[in-house]
Design a protein around this motif. Structure first.
Motif, PDB file in Angstrom:
ATOM      1  N   TYR A  36     -22.214  12.755 -13.893  1.00  0.00           N
ATOM      2  CA  TYR A  36     -23.254  11.835 -14.367  1.00  0.00           C
ATOM      3  C   TYR A  36     -22.702  10.979 -15.477  1.00  0.00           C
ATOM      4  CZ  TYR A  36     -26.000  15.296 -11.911  1.00  0.00           C
ATOM      5  OH  TYR A  36     -26.483  16.159 -10.979  1.00  0.00           O
ATOM      6  N   PRO A  37     -22.565   9.701 -15.329  1.00  0.00           N
ATOM      7  CA  PRO A  37     -22.694   8.932 -14.088  1.00  0.00           C
ATOM      8  C   PRO A  37     -21.519   9.251 -13.162  1.00  0.00           C
ATOM      9  CG  PRO A  37     -21.872   7.538 -15.841  1.00  0.00           C
ATOM     10  CD  PRO A  37     -22.163   8.862 -16.461  1.00  0.00           C
ATOM     11  N   PHE A  38     -21.757   9.201 -11.853  1.00  0.00           N
ATOM     12  CA  PHE A  38     -20.746   9.622 -10.902  1.00  0.00           C
ATOM     13  C   PHE A  38     -19.508   8.730 -10.992  1.00  0.00           C
ATOM     14  CE2 PHE A  38     -18.935  10.471  -6.657  1.00  0.00           C
ATOM     15  CZ  PHE A  38     -18.825  11.852  -6.799  1.00  0.00           C
ATOM     16  N   THR A  39     -18.375   9.344 -11.256  1.00  0.00           N
ATOM     17  CA  THR A  39     -17.123   8.615 -11.484  1.00  0.00           C
ATOM     18  C   THR A  39     -16.016   9.295 -10.696  1.00  0.00           C
ATOM     19  OG1 THR A  39     -17.888   8.200 -13.732  1.00  0.00           O
ATOM     20  CG2 THR A  39     -15.578   7.747 -13.280  1.00  0.00           C
ATOM     21  N   LYS A 331     -30.686   2.390  -6.790  1.00  0.00           N
ATOM     22  CA  LYS A 331     -31.580   3.409  -7.308  1.00  0.00           C
ATOM     23  C   LYS A 331     -31.085   3.744  -8.700  1.00  0.00           C
ATOM     24  CE  LYS A 331     -32.595   7.733  -5.748  1.00  0.00           C
ATOM     25  NZ  LYS A 331     -32.428   8.797  -4.740  1.00  0.00           N
ATOM     26  N   PRO A 332     -31.940   3.626  -9.731  1.00  0.00           N
ATOM     27  CA  PRO A 332     -31.420   3.834 -11.083  1.00  0.00           C
ATOM     28  C   PRO A 332     -31.114   5.294 -11.360  1.00  0.00           C
ATOM     29  CG  PRO A 332     -33.785   3.563 -11.147  1.00  0.00           C
ATOM     30  CD  PRO A 332     -33.380   3.358  -9.721  1.00  0.00           C
ATOM     31  N   LEU A 333     -30.207   5.496 -12.298  1.00  0.00           N
ATOM     32  CA  LEU A 333     -29.939   6.834 -12.817  1.00  0.00           C
ATOM     33  C   LEU A 333     -30.930   7.070 -13.963  1.00  0.00           C
ATOM     34  CD1 LEU A 333     -27.953   9.322 -12.910  1.00  0.00           C
ATOM     35  CD2 LEU A 333     -26.695   8.064 -14.644  1.00  0.00           C
ATOM     36  N   LEU A 334     -31.819   8.052 -13.776  1.00  0.00           N
ATOM     37  CA  LEU A 334     -32.840   8.308 -14.797  1.00  0.00           C
ATOM     38  C   LEU A 334     -32.367   9.437 -15.697  1.00  0.00           C
ATOM     39  CD1 LEU A 334     -35.960   8.243 -12.458  1.00  0.00           C
ATOM     40  CD2 LEU A 334     -35.061   6.381 -13.827  1.00  0.00           C
ATOM     41  N   VAL A 335     -32.141   9.116 -16.962  1.00  0.00           N
ATOM     42  CA  VAL A 335     -31.687  10.149 -17.880  1.00  0.00           C
ATOM     43  C   VAL A 335     -32.669  10.294 -19.036  1.00  0.00           C
ATOM     44  CG1 VAL A 335     -29.243   9.956 -17.343  1.00  0.00           C
ATOM     45  CG2 VAL A 335     -30.204   8.532 -19.114  1.00  0.00           C
ATOM     46  N   VAL A 336     -32.800  11.515 -19.507  1.00  0.00           N
ATOM     47  CA  VAL A 336     -33.690  11.821 -20.624  1.00  0.00           C
ATOM     48  C   VAL A 336     -32.853  12.400 -21.748  1.00  0.00           C
ATOM     49  CG1 VAL A 336     -35.700  13.128 -21.354  1.00  0.00           C
ATOM     50  CG2 VAL A 336     -35.514  12.375 -18.989  1.00  0.00           C
ATOM     51  N   LYS A 419     -20.477  19.263 -18.283  1.00  0.00           N
ATOM     52  CA  LYS A 419     -20.725  19.806 -19.618  1.00  0.00           C
ATOM     53  C   LYS A 419     -21.961  19.166 -20.228  1.00  0.00           C
ATOM     54  CE  LYS A 419     -17.511  22.693 -21.120  1.00  0.00           C
ATOM     55  NZ  LYS A 419     -17.970  23.997 -21.659  1.00  0.00           N
ATOM     56  N   ALA A 420     -22.706  19.933 -21.008  1.00  0.00           N
ATOM     57  CA  ALA A 420     -23.893  19.392 -21.677  1.00  0.00           C
ATOM     58  C   ALA A 420     -23.472  18.210 -22.559  1.00  0.00           C
ATOM     59  CB  ALA A 420     -24.542  20.469 -22.539  1.00  0.00           C
ATOM     60  N   VAL A 425     -30.539  14.719 -16.434  1.00  0.00           N
ATOM     61  CA  VAL A 425     -30.687  13.753 -15.355  1.00  0.00           C
ATOM     62  C   VAL A 425     -31.877  14.167 -14.509  1.00  0.00           C
ATOM     63  CG1 VAL A 425     -29.587  12.739 -13.345  1.00  0.00           C
ATOM     64  CG2 VAL A 425     -28.235  13.272 -15.350  1.00  0.00           C
ATOM     65  N   LEU A 426     -32.761  13.215 -14.232  1.00  0.00           N
ATOM     66  CA  LEU A 426     -33.932  13.554 -13.412  1.00  0.00           C
ATOM     67  C   LEU A 426     -33.578  13.509 -11.936  1.00  0.00           C
ATOM     68  CD1 LEU A 426     -36.832  11.678 -15.224  1.00  0.00           C
ATOM     69  CD2 LEU A 426     -36.206  14.071 -15.359  1.00  0.00           C
TER      70      LEU A 426
END
Ligand SMILES: [Zn+2]
Length: 426
Positions: A36-39, A331-336, A419-420, A425-426
């Motif tokens: 996240y984000p996918f790389t 599609k957005p990457l939804l992160v909190v 890793k945290a 990620v939702l």
């Protein structure tokens, strides 16, 4: 959303389509670098033998959610869309609870001292911690994207409306139909001035229309001082009546509207300290920063027929927005934002009495609370493969949360996937 691509020396290349990334991974020409984000990282390429296009990070900062988009410059393709949800209230509550605990402890444990006050200074540019965290969230993602994508510039929505375009709108006789873009700036100005609700019935969360206080058919002008915002029923209900005829029996409301209409919006109300501070921090990245107004963002989005969302707004920030934005299949990457844990070592009961103590270390056996892991449990009640977040214990029995349930698992069955990093990620 496109996949970020790194060359074999971890230099950023153009993001690629997910289908292309799958091909590369399957052919073993690439490996997963980050979830996240996918790389992905290519094994047989360097930046010297590749063509790299310039990209621009675009930001629409919000109080609860910030939209971030990355646009590939010449063709206007939105390659990345991220929505970051902030945690202002959580921080406020945590600080409040800390304050209560400290106060209680001092009252119990220290002798009487004369109160000292007004003896603290704050650095220039100080913001409350809840707002500071918003800026930190955005800067984190800007820095992250810069590592994975060839970014050459940043665009930021700095103000709701462009005051220089309005030049003292209440005094000068500016016609709000002077141009299409101008109408958007005036609408944003009115939203800020009248507080995003219908002036007549206080209705919130309704589409608001620009309303002439003195109707045009009665010779009312298009000056901003003659404009307000009303919901559709109120706007049509009033028609070309005089405002005194329309609101009868509410002299207070009438007086307030007429007074507010003549008062220009204070400069301070239009300036958002958080956004300006973000602007200053972005400047420190050394990249050229373009700023735009909310009116311009809305104008860009509406004229391109794009539906409203935080990331789409971000993609429309600024005058650099190309004529055509390629944003369809995204599609957005939804992160909190969830933070990095807390420093509190002393847990209390509900009366504030200390009842437990947390370990000082943050990691155990190479794992930390919040890591996303893959568990491969060979036998027992929970045999199977799981992906979830772990909460570490200082014994080889961690708590794994996956799909709404949680159970204890031995770390020897666990493998870190991500890793945290302070975000979920939702
Ligand atoms: Zn209304």
């Amino acid at each position: 959303m496109y996949v970020f691509v790194l060359d074999q020396n971890l230099k950023p290349l153009d993001p690629c389509h997910p289908a292309r990334a799958r091909e590369l991974l399957k052919a073993d020409r690439a490996a997963v670098f980050r979830r996240y984000p996918f790389t992905i990282v290519l094994k047989d390429r360097t930046i010297e033998n590749s063509v790299v296009h310039p990209h621009r990070i675009k930001i629409d900062p919000g109080s609860k959610t910030t939209g971030i988009a990355v646009v590939q410059e010449p063709i206007g393709r939105v390659t990345t869309a991220i929505e970051v949800t902030h945690r202002g209230q959580v921080i406020r509550d945590a600080l409040l609870s800390r304050r209560v605990l400290r106060r209680g402890r001092r009252n119990r444990k220290t002798r009487y001292r004369q109160p000292r006050f007004l003896n603290r200074t704050r650095k220039k540019g100080w913001l409350p911690p809840s707002l500071e965290s918003r800026i930190a969230n955005i800067m984190t993602w800007v820095q992250r994207i810069r590592k994975f994508c060839p970014v050459i510039a940043i665009s930021q929505e700095l103000v709701r409306f462009d005051t220089s375009a309005l030049v003292n709108p209440e005094i000068s006789g500016i016609d709000y139909q002077r141009g299409e873009l101008f109408g958007f700036e005036v609408k944003e100005y009115l939203l800020a001035k009248w507080g995003r609700k219908c002036v007549y019935c206080d209705a919130l969360n309704l589409p608001l229309e620009v309303e002439h206080i003195v109707a045009k058919s009665r010779g009312g002008t298009n000056r901003v001082s003659n404009l307000t915002l009303a919901c559709r029923p109120c706007n049509q209900g009033k028609g070309n009546q005089l405002i005194e005829q329309f609101i009868t029996g509410k002299p207070d409301l009438l007086k307030r509207i007429l007074a507010q209409a003549k008062t220009p919006l204070k400069h301070a109300a239009a300036v958002n300290a958080t956004r300006w501070e973000l602007f200053r921090r972005l400047q420190q990245t050394g990249l050229p920063i373009e700023t735009g107004s909310g009116g311009l963002t809305k104008f860009n989005r509406k004229t391109k027929g794009i539906e409203k969302s935080h990331w789409a707004d971000a993609a429309c920030v600024g005058t650099s927005t190309p004529q055509q934005l390629l944003i369809k299949p995204i599609k957005p990457l939804l992160v909190v934002s969830i933070g990095h844990g807390r420093r509190q070592r002393c847990g209390t009961d509900r009366y504030g009495f200390p009842i437990r103590h947390a370990q000082r270390a943050k990691f155990f056996m190479g794992f930390g609370t919040g890591d996303i892991l893959k568990a491969n449990i060979p036998a027992g009640k929970y045999a199977g493969i799981y992906i979830g977040r772990v909460a570490i214990r200082f014994k080889p029995s961690f708590k794994l949360t996956t799909g709404g349930k949680s159970f204890d698992v031995h770390p020897k069955y666990l493998q870190v996937i991500h890793k945290a990093d302070g975000f979920a990620v939702l």
